[in-house]
Design an enzyme around this catalytic site. Structure first.
Site, PDB file in Angstrom:
ATOM      1  N   GLU A  36       4.768  39.734  -9.781  1.00  0.00           N
ATOM      2  CA  GLU A  36       3.418  39.450 -10.254  1.00  0.00           C
ATOM      3  C   GLU A  36       2.713  40.748 -10.612  1.00  0.00           C
ATOM      4  O   GLU A  36       2.776  41.727  -9.864  1.00  0.00           O
ATOM      5  CB  GLU A  36       2.623  38.725  -9.170  1.00  0.00           C
TER       6      GLU A  36
ATOM      7  N   LYS B 228       4.632  39.322  -4.882  1.00  0.00           N
ATOM      8  CA  LYS B 228       3.221  39.158  -5.199  1.00  0.00           C
ATOM      9  C   LYS B 228       2.416  40.331  -4.663  1.00  0.00           C
ATOM     10  O   LYS B 228       2.984  41.282  -4.099  1.00  0.00           O
ATOM     11  CB  LYS B 228       2.723  37.818  -4.654  1.00  0.00           C
TER      12      LYS B 228
ATOM     13  N   ARG C  46       0.819  -1.208   0.000  1.00  0.00           N
ATOM     14  CA  ARG C  46       0.000   0.000   0.000  1.00  0.00           C
ATOM     15  C   ARG C  46       0.857   1.265   0.000  1.00  0.00           C
ATOM     16  O   ARG C  46       0.567   2.229  -0.720  1.00  0.00           O
ATOM     17  CB  ARG C  46      -0.951  -0.015   1.192  1.00  0.00           C
TER      18      ARG C  46
END
Length: 282
Positions: free
Chosen positions: A199, A169, A102
């Site tokens: 940005e 940003k 798994r």
């Protein structure tokens, strides 16, 4: 062929996943049902078409439970698979194989899904100069693996963290008092190898960023006509990156505007797992 990640980077992540799964008593099902000396041979089989990534994670999962297990890779990372293809075979102690199964698939399926989604975009824009790139929107502690999967799919990597490039940003701009001020401060603080990206949301902001000397421009949510105008304004003086609304449907038209990069956060946080099974062989 994508260069593999160093084992020292992968092993702690896989080890932690095994410890989580084994809990406090180990695999009590395998210990109860399977004789300690039983051996078996199994194969990873592709059930979907796609691109493989994460085989080293799977190999380490098996090796950590039993280093004598023999894993043979038939289709390496970065390669295309089709339903029914045998990706790899593993043989040895049966308890170790079923106990690691798994965890191995939990790495192999999602990472191959990222590589597959990236490859779909990469092929759709191959007629342009643009490249598809990921972002920092990654699962905590799995960034190196997920960005590796993007490379397996033919994509490029954006920043690995906050410390390898300056990306200014909207919040940075607001707090710094404007684009010019933010870039000036960044330039004063940056080392000679550190790039500065800014940005922008409008063509007016783009003009400010270009005047301030940004090395790269992140064109956020621009329309196609605005992107074409932005590329004309940049005129190869900075790297042009398009972001926002990048989908398999929109990517070709965005790339055709002349941008250098298309960045998409969903590549690493919202892609479909590639269906791969572990089947027992006679």
């Amino acid at each position: 062929m994508t260069n593999p990640l160093p084992r020292i980077l992968i092993e702690p992540i896989v080890r932690a996943a095994l410890l989580e799964d084994l809990g406090r008593a180990g695999d009590i099902t395998a210990d109860a049902v399977i004789p300690a000396t039983a051996t078996t041979r199994v194969a990873f089989i592709a059930r979907d078409p796609g691109i493989i990534a994460g085989l080293d994670c799977a190999a380490i999962a098996f090796a950590l439970l039993d280093p004598t297990l023999a894993l043979h890779i038939h289709i390496p990372d970065g390669s295309e698979v089709h339903p029914g293809d045998t990706i790899a075979t593993i043989e040895g102690n049966a308890r170790a194989i079923v106990s690691a199964e798994r965890v191995a698939l939990n790495f192999l399926g999602p990472l191959s899904g990222i590589a597959t989604a990236t490859n779909f975009i990469a092929k759709s824009i191959a007629h342009t100069q643009a490249r598809i790139t990921c972002t920092r929107k990654t699962t905590p502690n799995l960034r190196a693996l997920q960005k590796y999967a993007v490379r397996c799919g033919g994509g490029a990597n954006h920043r690995f963290g906050l410390d390898d490039a300056i990306l200014i940003k909207d919040n940075h701009i607001a707090i710094a008092g404007g684009i010019s001020s933010a870039i000036a401060r960044a330039r004063a603080a940056a080392g000679h190898l550190v790039k500065i990206e800014c940005e922008v949301d409008t063509l007016e902001q783009l003009a400010q960023a270009l005047r301030a000397g940004a090395d790269a421009i992140l064109l956020d949510n621009f329309t196609l006509p605005a992107l074409r105008e932005a590329i004309a304004m940049i005129n190869h003086t900075a790297i042009a990156e398009a972001s926002g609304r990048i989908t398999p449907q929109t990517a070709p038209a965005i790339a055709e505007t002349g941008v250098d990069l298309l960045s998409a956060g969903w590549l690493t946080h919202s892609t479909k797992v590639l269906d791969i099974g572990l089947d027992f062989l006679p």
